[in-house]
Motif scaffolding. Structure first.
Motif, PDB file in Angstrom:
ATOM      1  N   THR A 188       0.828  -1.210   0.000  1.00 23.78           N
ATOM      2  CA  THR A 188       0.000   0.000   0.000  1.00 23.78           C
ATOM      3  C   THR A 188       0.863   1.262   0.000  1.00 23.78           C
ATOM      4  O   THR A 188       0.431   2.323   0.442  1.00 23.78           O
ATOM      5  CB  THR A 188      -0.945   0.014   1.213  1.00 23.78           C
ATOM      6  OG1 THR A 188      -0.169  -0.100   2.414  1.00 23.78           O
ATOM      7  CG2 THR A 188      -1.944  -1.114   1.133  1.00 23.78           C
ATOM      8  N   GLY A 189       2.102   1.132  -0.505  1.00 20.49           N
ATOM      9  CA  GLY A 189       2.984   2.284  -0.601  1.00 20.49           C
ATOM     10  C   GLY A 189       3.956   2.422   0.547  1.00 20.49           C
ATOM     11  O   GLY A 189       4.678   3.425   0.631  1.00 20.49           O
ATOM     12  N   HIS A 190       3.957   1.440   1.429  1.00 17.50           N
ATOM     13  CA  HIS A 190       4.859   1.491   2.583  1.00 17.50           C
ATOM     14  C   HIS A 190       5.726   0.240   2.643  1.00 17.50           C
ATOM     15  O   HIS A 190       6.107  -0.223   3.714  1.00 17.50           O
ATOM     16  CB  HIS A 190       4.051   1.627   3.882  1.00 17.50           C
ATOM     17  CG  HIS A 190       3.131   2.819   3.886  1.00 17.50           C
ATOM     18  ND1 HIS A 190       3.552   4.082   4.200  1.00 17.50           N
ATOM     19  CD2 HIS A 190       1.810   2.923   3.569  1.00 17.50           C
ATOM     20  CE1 HIS A 190       2.528   4.921   4.099  1.00 17.50           C
ATOM     21  NE2 HIS A 190       1.463   4.245   3.715  1.00 17.50           N
ATOM     22  N   THR A 241      -9.497  -4.084   5.729  1.00 14.44           N
ATOM     23  CA  THR A 241      -8.846  -2.839   6.139  1.00 14.44           C
ATOM     24  C   THR A 241      -7.701  -3.088   7.117  1.00 14.44           C
ATOM     25  O   THR A 241      -6.750  -2.304   7.166  1.00 14.44           O
ATOM     26  CB  THR A 241      -9.860  -1.879   6.774  1.00 14.44           C
ATOM     27  OG1 THR A 241     -10.560  -2.559   7.837  1.00 14.44           O
ATOM     28  CG2 THR A 241     -10.871  -1.379   5.748  1.00 14.44           C
ATOM     29  N   ALA A 242      -7.767  -4.170   7.885  1.00 17.87           N
ATOM     30  CA  ALA A 242      -6.700  -4.478   8.839  1.00 17.87           C
ATOM     31  C   ALA A 242      -5.398  -4.845   8.140  1.00 17.87           C
ATOM     32  O   ALA A 242      -4.319  -4.782   8.752  1.00 17.87           O
ATOM     33  CB  ALA A 242      -7.132  -5.619   9.753  1.00 17.87           C
ATOM     34  N   LEU A 243      -5.483  -5.215   6.873  1.00 17.04           N
ATOM     35  CA  LEU A 243      -4.292  -5.612   6.111  1.00 17.04           C
ATOM     36  C   LEU A 243      -3.780  -4.491   5.210  1.00 17.04           C
ATOM     37  O   LEU A 243      -2.799  -4.685   4.483  1.00 17.04           O
ATOM     38  CB  LEU A 243      -4.616  -6.836   5.244  1.00 17.04           C
ATOM     39  CG  LEU A 243      -5.099  -8.076   5.993  1.00 17.04           C
ATOM     40  CD1 LEU A 243      -5.575  -9.130   5.005  1.00 17.04           C
ATOM     41  CD2 LEU A 243      -4.010  -8.630   6.891  1.00 17.04           C
ATOM     42  N   LEU A 292      -4.224   3.367   4.570  1.00 20.26           N
ATOM     43  CA  LEU A 292      -4.969   3.534   3.325  1.00 20.26           C
ATOM     44  C   LEU A 292      -5.740   4.844   3.360  1.00 20.26           C
ATOM     45  O   LEU A 292      -6.396   5.159   4.343  1.00 20.26           O
ATOM     46  CB  LEU A 292      -5.928   2.360   3.128  1.00 20.26           C
ATOM     47  CG  LEU A 292      -6.628   2.253   1.779  1.00 20.26           C
ATOM     48  CD1 LEU A 292      -5.631   1.992   0.658  1.00 20.26           C
ATOM     49  CD2 LEU A 292      -7.680   1.131   1.818  1.00 20.26           C
ATOM     50  N   LYS A 293      -5.653   5.619   2.275  1.00 25.17           N
ATOM     51  CA  LYS A 293      -6.328   6.911   2.186  1.00 25.17           C
ATOM     52  C   LYS A 293      -7.518   6.804   1.239  1.00 25.17           C
ATOM     53  O   LYS A 293      -7.508   6.015   0.292  1.00 25.17           O
ATOM     54  CB  LYS A 293      -5.364   7.990   1.689  1.00 25.17           C
ATOM     55  CG  LYS A 293      -4.108   8.154   2.524  1.00 25.17           C
ATOM     56  CD  LYS A 293      -3.228   9.249   1.940  1.00 25.17           C
ATOM     57  CE  LYS A 293      -1.914   9.383   2.702  1.00 25.17           C
ATOM     58  NZ  LYS A 293      -1.081   8.172   2.571  1.00 25.17           N
ATOM     59  N   ALA A 306     -10.192   3.038  -2.853  1.00 30.36           N
ATOM     60  CA  ALA A 306     -10.108   2.881  -1.398  1.00 30.36           C
ATOM     61  C   ALA A 306     -11.379   3.385  -0.726  1.00 30.36           C
ATOM     62  O   ALA A 306     -11.764   2.888   0.335  1.00 30.36           O
ATOM     63  CB  ALA A 306      -8.892   3.629  -0.874  1.00 30.36           C
ATOM     64  N   SER A 307     -12.043   4.354  -1.366  1.00 33.30           N
ATOM     65  CA  SER A 307     -13.277   4.891  -0.775  1.00 33.30           C
ATOM     66  C   SER A 307     -14.349   3.809  -0.641  1.00 33.30           C
ATOM     67  O   SER A 307     -15.171   3.863   0.277  1.00 33.30           O
ATOM     68  CB  SER A 307     -13.811   6.048  -1.635  1.00 33.30           C
ATOM     69  OG  SER A 307     -14.032   5.614  -2.969  1.00 33.30           O
TER      70      SER A 307
END
Length: 270
Positions: free
Chosen positions: A26-28, A67-69, A73-74, A93-94
Motif C-alpha cells: 500500500t505504498g509502505h 482494512t486491517a491488512l 490507506l487513504k 479505497a473509498s
C-alpha cells in the motif's frame, strides 16, 4: 531410487496444496502474508456470506477484515487486485473504507478444509478471496469480489495508466459517456482490454478490431451483458454476467453502452 520416489510422494501429501502467499503493498513496502499467518491472526473470524457471488450459494469463511491488512490507506487511493489466472480489478479505497455498512473481508482458504470447486467448471476460488458483507449498501458489483488473489498493490487511476481507454477531456462532467467509463472500469475492465490497453487479458478487447456495439444491437448486447449464455451456450465460459439491478442497474447499463458506442468512434490501434 524407489525409496527416494516414495519419500517425495509422501512429502507431496504432507504439503498443503492450497497454502500460498499473498503480497500486499500500500505504498509502505511490500508485506507477504502466508496462509498460516492469516489464519492465525487474532482478528480472523468465521463469517457467513449469503448468496456468495462466485459460488452462487451461501458460504462460510474464515476471514480477516480487509482494512486491517491495508495500513495507512487513504480515501483517494486506488488498489489493484491481481489473481493468478490473470484477472485484475482496481478498487477505489473509498469503497473499502465506506461508511455505508458494507465491509470487505479477505477470505482465507484453510488447506485442511478446502473450499468446493466453483460452479460451471470455473476452477478454484482459493487461496484468497475478497468477499463482502452487506454489499448492496455500498453498491458493490460482482466484479468487485476478486478471487484466486496473489497480489494487492497501490495503483494510479485507470485513465492515467491507460489513457487510450478514457473519453476526451472536453466531454461535459455529466455526460453519460463519463458515467459509462466508470461503469466499464467496475464491470468490464477486470477481464477485458480496450484499445489494446489494460492489465487483464481473460476476455477479448472491447474496441479493437471491433466494438461489440458494431456487431450486436443494443437489446442483444444488453441481454448478453445480463446473461452471456443467452447469446451462446458455452459451459467453459468465465463471464458471470450481471443479472440483477444490484450488480448492474439499468441506468448504469445504459451509460455503459453509451461509453462503448463512443469508444467505437475513438479507436486507437495498438
Amino acid at each position: 531410487m524407489l525409496r527416494s520416489c516414495l519419500s517425495l510422494l509422501a512429502l507431496c501429501f504432507l504439503i498443503p496444496l492450497h497454502a500460498a502467499d499473498l503480497s500486499i503493498d500500500t505504498g509502505h513496502g511490500t508485506r507477504v502474508w502466508t496462509t498460516a499467518q492469516l489464519l492465525a491472526r487474532p482478528d480472523a473470524q468465521h463469517i457467513s456470506i449469503p448468496a456468495d457471488v462466485a459460488f452462487r450459494r451461501d458460504m462460510q469463511y474464515r476471514a480477516v477484515p480487509l482494512t486491517a491488512l491495508l495500513p495507512a490507506l487513504k480515501t483517494q487511493d486506488r488498489l489493484q487486485f491481481v489473481a493468478k489466472d490473470g484477472f485484475s480489478v482496481d478498487l477505489p479505497a473509498s469503497l473499502i473504507l465506506n461508511h455505508a455498512g458494507a465491509e470487505a473481508w479477505l477470505a482465507v482458504e484453510d488447506p485442511e478444509h478446502p473450499w468446493p470447486a466453483l460452479p460451471d467448471n470455473k476452477g478454484d476460488a482459493g487461496p484468497f478471496y475478497v468477499v463482502w458483507t452487506h454489499p448492496a449498501s455500498a453498491q458493490v458489483s460482482t466484479e468487485q469480489w476478486p478471487y484466486q488473489l496473489v497480489r494487492i498493490q497501490l495503483t494510479q487511476s485507470v485513465a492515467t495508466r491507460f489513457p487510450a481507454t478514457a473519453p476526451e477531456a472536453t466531454l461535459p462532467a455529466d455526460s453519460p459517456v463519463r458515467r459509462g467509463y466508470q461503469v466499464f472500469q467496475r464491470t468490464c475492465f477486470a477481464c477485458h482490454t480496450l484499445n489494446g490497453q489494460g492489465d487483464s487479458h481473460l476476455g477479448p478487447d472491447l474496441n479493437i478490431p471491433h466494438s461489440p456495439t458494431e456487431y450486436l444491437g443494443d437489446d442483444t448486447l444488453r441481454a448478453f451483458i445480463r446473461n452471456p449464455q443467452s447469446l451462446r451456450r458455452w459451459p467453459e465460459a468465465k463471464m458471470f454476467g450481471f443479472p440483477t439491478q444490484e450488480s448492474l442497474s439499468d441506468a448504469d447499463l445504459t451509460a455503459l453502452l453509451a461509453y462503448l458506442h463512443y469508444m467505437a468512434r475513438h479507436k486507437v490501434i495498438p
